[in-house]
Scaffold this motif. Structure first.
Motif, PDB file in Angstrom:
ATOM      1  N   GLN A   4      18.994  15.590  75.081  1.00  0.00           N
ATOM      2  CA  GLN A   4      17.860  15.765  74.180  1.00  0.00           C
ATOM      3  C   GLN A   4      16.707  16.453  74.897  1.00  0.00           C
ATOM      4  OE1 GLN A   4      17.887  15.191  71.137  1.00  0.00           O
ATOM      5  NE2 GLN A   4      19.511  13.736  70.714  1.00  0.00           N
ATOM      6  N   VAL A   5      16.030  17.292  74.160  1.00  0.00           N
ATOM      7  CA  VAL A   5      14.841  17.925  74.708  1.00  0.00           C
ATOM      8  C   VAL A   5      13.700  17.664  73.742  1.00  0.00           C
ATOM      9  CG1 VAL A   5      13.760  20.084  75.312  1.00  0.00           C
ATOM     10  CG2 VAL A   5      16.144  19.724  75.863  1.00  0.00           C
ATOM     11  N   LYS A   6      12.647  17.082  74.245  1.00  0.00           N
ATOM     12  CA  LYS A   6      11.529  16.802  73.331  1.00  0.00           C
ATOM     13  C   LYS A   6      10.794  18.087  72.972  1.00  0.00           C
ATOM     14  CE  LYS A   6      10.456  12.198  75.061  1.00  0.00           C
ATOM     15  NZ  LYS A   6      10.623  12.494  76.507  1.00  0.00           N
ATOM     16  N   THR A   7      10.294  18.096  71.774  1.00  0.00           N
ATOM     17  CA  THR A   7       9.584  19.276  71.298  1.00  0.00           C
ATOM     18  C   THR A   7       8.371  19.553  72.187  1.00  0.00           C
ATOM     19  OG1 THR A   7      10.255  18.860  69.050  1.00  0.00           O
ATOM     20  CG2 THR A   7       8.322  20.241  69.363  1.00  0.00           C
ATOM     21  N   GLY A   8       8.157  20.831  72.468  1.00  0.00           N
ATOM     22  CA  GLY A   8       6.975  21.192  73.229  1.00  0.00           C
ATOM     23  C   GLY A   8       7.186  21.108  74.726  1.00  0.00           C
ATOM     24  N   GLN A   9       8.198  20.352  75.140  1.00  0.00           N
ATOM     25  CA  GLN A   9       8.479  20.237  76.571  1.00  0.00           C
ATOM     26  C   GLN A   9       8.992  21.576  77.099  1.00  0.00           C
ATOM     27  OE1 GLN A   9      10.143  16.548  77.134  1.00  0.00           O
ATOM     28  NE2 GLN A   9      10.916  16.872  79.200  1.00  0.00           N
ATOM     29  N   LYS A  10       8.632  21.889  78.314  1.00  0.00           N
ATOM     30  CA  LYS A  10       9.108  23.141  78.876  1.00  0.00           C
ATOM     31  C   LYS A  10      10.611  23.063  79.118  1.00  0.00           C
ATOM     32  CE  LYS A  10       7.771  25.058  82.592  1.00  0.00           C
ATOM     33  NZ  LYS A  10       7.035  25.322  83.854  1.00  0.00           N
ATOM     34  N   ARG A  11      11.281  24.131  78.825  1.00  0.00           N
ATOM     35  CA  ARG A  11      12.735  24.112  78.978  1.00  0.00           C
ATOM     36  C   ARG A  11      13.124  24.023  80.449  1.00  0.00           C
ATOM     37  NH1 ARG A  11      15.427  28.546  75.083  1.00  0.00           N
ATOM     38  NH2 ARG A  11      16.474  29.055  77.020  1.00  0.00           N
ATOM     39  N   ALA A  12      14.203  23.302  80.708  1.00  0.00           N
ATOM     40  CA  ALA A  12      14.693  23.135  82.072  1.00  0.00           C
ATOM     41  C   ALA A  12      15.175  24.467  82.627  1.00  0.00           C
ATOM     42  CB  ALA A  12      15.831  22.131  82.084  1.00  0.00           C
ATOM     43  N   THR A  13      14.976  24.676  83.906  1.00  0.00           N
ATOM     44  CA  THR A  13      15.444  25.902  84.543  1.00  0.00           C
ATOM     45  C   THR A  13      16.562  25.570  85.524  1.00  0.00           C
ATOM     46  OG1 THR A  13      14.129  25.884  86.545  1.00  0.00           O
ATOM     47  CG2 THR A  13      13.033  26.610  84.527  1.00  0.00           C
ATOM     48  N   VAL A  14      17.059  26.623  86.099  1.00  0.00           N
ATOM     49  CA  VAL A  14      18.157  26.456  87.031  1.00  0.00           C
ATOM     50  C   VAL A  14      17.703  25.676  88.273  1.00  0.00           C
ATOM     51  CG1 VAL A  14      17.843  28.539  88.388  1.00  0.00           C
ATOM     52  CG2 VAL A  14      20.150  27.753  87.863  1.00  0.00           C
ATOM     53  N   VAL A  15      16.413  25.743  88.612  1.00  0.00           N
ATOM     54  CA  VAL A  15      15.956  24.967  89.776  1.00  0.00           C
ATOM     55  C   VAL A  15      15.888  23.481  89.452  1.00  0.00           C
ATOM     56  CG1 VAL A  15      14.696  26.727  91.036  1.00  0.00           C
ATOM     57  CG2 VAL A  15      13.570  25.502  89.253  1.00  0.00           C
ATOM     58  N   ASP A  16      15.515  23.164  88.232  1.00  0.00           N
ATOM     59  CA  ASP A  16      15.532  21.757  87.830  1.00  0.00           C
ATOM     60  C   ASP A  16      16.944  21.196  87.954  1.00  0.00           C
ATOM     61  OD1 ASP A  16      12.827  21.913  87.152  1.00  0.00           O
ATOM     62  OD2 ASP A  16      13.333  22.728  85.177  1.00  0.00           O
TER      63      ASP A  16
ATOM     64  N   PHE B 142      24.876  24.410  62.969  1.00  0.00           N
ATOM     65  CA  PHE B 142      23.779  25.195  63.525  1.00  0.00           C
ATOM     66  C   PHE B 142      22.472  24.417  63.545  1.00  0.00           C
ATOM     67  CE2 PHE B 142      26.466  28.878  62.373  1.00  0.00           C
ATOM     68  CZ  PHE B 142      26.515  29.446  63.627  1.00  0.00           C
ATOM     69  N   LEU B 143      22.280  23.557  62.562  1.00  0.00           N
ATOM     70  CA  LEU B 143      21.024  22.811  62.489  1.00  0.00           C
ATOM     71  C   LEU B 143      20.761  22.043  63.773  1.00  0.00           C
ATOM     72  CD1 LEU B 143      20.845  21.426  58.840  1.00  0.00           C
ATOM     73  CD2 LEU B 143      19.273  22.981  59.995  1.00  0.00           C
ATOM     74  N   ALA B 144      21.773  21.329  64.237  1.00  0.00           N
ATOM     75  CA  ALA B 144      21.604  20.530  65.448  1.00  0.00           C
ATOM     76  C   ALA B 144      21.353  21.431  66.657  1.00  0.00           C
ATOM     77  CB  ALA B 144      22.841  19.673  65.672  1.00  0.00           C
ATOM     78  N   LEU B 145      22.144  22.477  66.751  1.00  0.00           N
ATOM     79  CA  LEU B 145      22.026  23.362  67.905  1.00  0.00           C
ATOM     80  C   LEU B 145      20.647  24.015  67.954  1.00  0.00           C
ATOM     81  CD1 LEU B 145      25.561  24.983  67.746  1.00  0.00           C
ATOM     82  CD2 LEU B 145      24.687  23.415  69.485  1.00  0.00           C
ATOM     83  N   LEU B 146      20.165  24.428  66.811  1.00  0.00           N
ATOM     84  CA  LEU B 146      18.865  25.088  66.780  1.00  0.00           C
ATOM     85  C   LEU B 146      17.751  24.089  67.083  1.00  0.00           C
ATOM     86  CD1 LEU B 146      19.477  27.388  63.715  1.00  0.00           C
ATOM     87  CD2 LEU B 146      19.110  28.090  66.082  1.00  0.00           C
ATOM     88  N   ALA B 147      17.908  22.880  66.577  1.00  0.00           N
ATOM     89  CA  ALA B 147      16.908  21.854  66.852  1.00  0.00           C
ATOM     90  C   ALA B 147      16.851  21.580  68.351  1.00  0.00           C
ATOM     91  CB  ALA B 147      17.238  20.576  66.087  1.00  0.00           C
ATOM     92  N   ALA B 148      18.017  21.510  68.974  1.00  0.00           N
ATOM     93  CA  ALA B 148      18.065  21.239  70.412  1.00  0.00           C
ATOM     94  C   ALA B 148      17.384  22.354  71.191  1.00  0.00           C
ATOM     95  CB  ALA B 148      19.513  21.086  70.864  1.00  0.00           C
ATOM     96  N   ARG B 149      17.464  23.549  70.655  1.00  0.00           N
ATOM     97  CA  ARG B 149      16.846  24.670  71.361  1.00  0.00           C
ATOM     98  C   ARG B 149      15.385  24.803  71.047  1.00  0.00           C
ATOM     99  NH1 ARG B 149      20.481  29.959  72.499  1.00  0.00           N
ATOM    100  NH2 ARG B 149      18.520  31.091  72.680  1.00  0.00           N
ATOM    101  N   ASP B 150      14.937  24.002  70.081  1.00  0.00           N
ATOM    102  CA  ASP B 150      13.526  23.958  69.767  1.00  0.00           C
ATOM    103  C   ASP B 150      12.995  25.327  69.351  1.00  0.00           C
ATOM    104  OD1 ASP B 150      11.129  22.776  69.395  1.00  0.00           O
ATOM    105  OD2 ASP B 150      10.467  23.027  71.461  1.00  0.00           O
ATOM    106  N   VAL B 151      13.722  25.945  68.465  1.00  0.00           N
ATOM    107  CA  VAL B 151      13.394  27.288  68.020  1.00  0.00           C
ATOM    108  C   VAL B 151      13.030  27.228  66.531  1.00  0.00           C
ATOM    109  CG1 VAL B 151      15.062  28.913  67.026  1.00  0.00           C
ATOM    110  CG2 VAL B 151      14.423  29.111  69.429  1.00  0.00           C
ATOM    111  N   PRO B 152      11.995  27.936  66.124  1.00  0.00           N
ATOM    112  CA  PRO B 152      11.627  27.898  64.702  1.00  0.00           C
ATOM    113  C   PRO B 152      12.797  28.356  63.832  1.00  0.00           C
ATOM    114  CG  PRO B 152      10.088  29.280  65.954  1.00  0.00           C
ATOM    115  CD  PRO B 152      11.125  28.810  66.907  1.00  0.00           C
ATOM    116  N   THR B 153      13.003  27.647  62.737  1.00  0.00           N
ATOM    117  CA  THR B 153      14.140  27.935  61.871  1.00  0.00           C
ATOM    118  C   THR B 153      13.696  27.943  60.423  1.00  0.00           C
ATOM    119  OG1 THR B 153      15.577  26.780  63.423  1.00  0.00           O
ATOM    120  CG2 THR B 153      16.442  27.182  61.221  1.00  0.00           C
ATOM    121  N   VAL B 154      14.060  28.988  59.701  1.00  0.00           N
ATOM    122  CA  VAL B 154      13.749  29.039  58.289  1.00  0.00           C
ATOM    123  C   VAL B 154      15.053  29.111  57.504  1.00  0.00           C
ATOM    124  CG1 VAL B 154      12.715  30.401  56.456  1.00  0.00           C
ATOM    125  CG2 VAL B 154      11.497  30.102  58.615  1.00  0.00           C
ATOM    126  N   ALA B 155      15.199  28.223  56.552  1.00  0.00           N
ATOM    127  CA  ALA B 155      16.413  28.206  55.735  1.00  0.00           C
ATOM    128  C   ALA B 155      16.205  29.023  54.473  1.00  0.00           C
ATOM    129  CB  ALA B 155      16.790  26.789  55.378  1.00  0.00           C
TER     130      ALA B 155
END
Lengths: 341, 341
Positions: A4-16, B142-155
């Motif tokens: 899980q990644v919380k919203t707004g949190q900076k995405r993990a990088t390869v160094v992390d 796709f919904l879950a994957l996009l949510a995990a990536r924390d990317v704006p999504t418009v349906a």
DNA sequence: GGGTGCAGTTAAAACGTTTTAATGGTCACA
DNA sequence: TGTGACCATTAAAACGTTTTAACTGCACCC
């Protein structure tokens, strides 16, 4: 938690990931890409770190390092696309669907660049490592721009300019198929309608038409209509021709937008199709099928063509040698109401 | 010379430009982006250096620094797209064309992600800063994957899951339009055919259908067919229904692939359309128009819908606030041969 | 014991841009 | 003359990867 990644949190990088797995970034990179051997136990640690942090590689950073965008672009020659409107878009979209599928199976995405006023701006803002060009005209603005960018380019349909390769659209066979069909169903006086642009397939159609006309003793008539005038232009031109040549019993109109224009002219003139006049066009798309009666056309097998072109382009992008010219499956005639009663 | 780049030569960078113009790379960046004021005379020097070297900014590097890919992705829910085949592709492509045009007018490219076996791989290899999702199902992968990536999504179309926003496809109005039309042309016994998937528009169609049936005293019949069985599944189901209910005088079949299947069943049963049975479907695409007789359908104004969705998405990407819900132009009935004689 | 080779790992450089904080210069105002 | 404000510019840092070259141990061979 994990994954899980919380919203707004900076995405993990390869160094992390590296820190959590207790290795160096380089090893993480190697483990993920598989380019170098990595100890089985280390790889496992890295994998679990990746999952725990929900790590997703940053494509931009990767692209900068590798010089690849993992993307190819599909361009359509501006002038015509705009001129022919929805019909051309249908043609383009049919190719786009197949190309996207093929590209994605090789982990490359397709970016769609529809006809737009300023091709240069489009090119500048879109990252891509190769280009697919649909039926470029002789002086296609994209040709020069792509050449300047030194990017592999594959044309769909014979190309005049400098492209890395092109996939044939069998212009000659298509022309023959339609001309012979019209002759077979009894038409003996049919003009050819083509656009004024510098399209290779106009040239080929005209050449075959004139040759065949000479063979069967038909007086050839070639009507050239500015593509930009669309259906209306074709309608006017056909109306004029019908008035001067009442013996007309067929129309060969490769461009589908002009074909529906021609149909309108026939309706206005009160001529029945296919009874008095037979009509054939080239692209078997929405326009051809939605007309009443539906128009006889040709199945160009665009999905196969697009797949071939895409694979060739991706080979080039990956630095493989590649032929300069690819054959397509032979076009097949699709007989519809407009030529058979 | 100027503006020319020799093949194989390394592309000029901002540093090369800076050196030639006698300024620092930062100034070049400012001059090109216009983010900061730059003296008119220096700007001119930079411009001419850019032209001389044929400089084209490296999008990957820019993307890495800015965190933007200048790209949005268009996804289509996997299951259906595959199931409904070319018809769904038509629907998707119509949206793609309009979205691409809108995006490009804002200097963003559209990447096309067609239905593919492994959605996760697609996501991983494609850089994008926003996603357009076409009629997602309830449990769309796709919904879950996009949510995990924390990317704006418009349906596009009402969405169950968590999306940033969605553009209405007016399911209720569309259903009413078709139901009322069938009633108006005299049908009094027509079943509703829908798929088994968790699509919002199936639910809405069924609700409106049952309500209206109750109002006019029609015994409702809802046939559910697995989308994956395509035309053939619909044909079988309709044949069975016709055998059990010879009084049937209409068919409401939203999914166009199932509608053409239904038409086949009617032909087999020797029933005339629209004489004995009227047929109506939802998406006014190639399938609907190419059928004989052509199918009455609804113009969903997908180009407008796609443009709205794209603009909303780009607003979100640029960090602007944005409504969670957008209305669409009202759908318009397109009456064709399948309901009027 | 000194060389060679190998397998796994790492530190550091490199990719090309944008952005930040600092710099020098000029001008207006006190 | 000093002070601050403003302007155009710059040096350097930062973005997150991949790749290069170096470096360990370790085994093996003369």
């Amino acid at each position: 938690m994990s994954g899980q990644v919380k919203t707004g949190q900076k995405r993990a990088t390869v160094v992390d990931v590296a820190r959590l797995a207790g290795v160096s970034p380089g090893t993480v990179s190697n483990a993920l890409s598989g380019k170098r051997r990595v100890d089985e136990e280390t790889r496992a640690r890295i994998d679990s770190a990746v999952r725990e942090l929900g790590y997703v590689p940053n494509m931009a950073a990767r692209g900068m390092r590798t010089g690849r965008a993992n993307t190819i672009a599909l361009f359509s020659s501006m002038a015509t696309a705009v001129a022919a409107g929805p019909s051309k878009l249908g043609f383009l979209m049919e190719i786009a669907g197949s190309a996207a599928l093929t590209a994605l199976s090789r982990n490359v995405a397709l970016v769609l660049v529809p006809p737009i006023r300023d091709p240069e701006a489009a090119l500048r803002n879109v990252p891509f490592d190769g280009a697919l060009l649909v039926e470029p005209t002789r002086d296609d603005p994209f040709l020069a721009l792509l050449a300047a960018r030194d990017v592999p380019t594959v044309a769909i349909g014979e190309a005049h300019g400098a492209v890395s390769a092109h996939v044939d659209l069998n212009y000659a066979q298509t022309a023959d198929l339609l001309i012979d069909h019209l002759l077979n169903v009894g038409s003996r006086n049919f003009p050819l309608l083509i656009g004024t642009g510098a399209r290779r397939y106009y040239e080929v159609f005209e050449a075959r038409y004139r040759q065949r006309a000479a063979q069967v003793g038909m007086t050839p008539a070639v009507l050239r209509i500015d593509e930009a005038e669309g259906e209306a232009g074709a309608a006017r031109s056909v109306a004029r021709h019908l008035a001067a040549h009442p013996e007309t019993d067929g129309l060969l109109v490769p461009l589908d937008a002009q074909a529906t224009g021609a149909m309108e002219a026939l309706r206005q003139a009160g001529l029945s199709v296919p009874g008095e006049v037979r009509v054939a066009t080239r692209y078997d798309g929405l326009r051809a099928r939605a007309e009443t009666p539906a128009l006889t056309a040709v199945d160009l097998q665009l999905d196969t063509v697009a797949a071939t072109a895409t694979n060739a382009l991706l080979d080039l992008v990956e630095g493989m040698e590649c032929r300069a010219h690819f054959a397509s499956p032979l076009p097949r005639l699709v007989v519809r109401g407009s030529t058979e009663g």
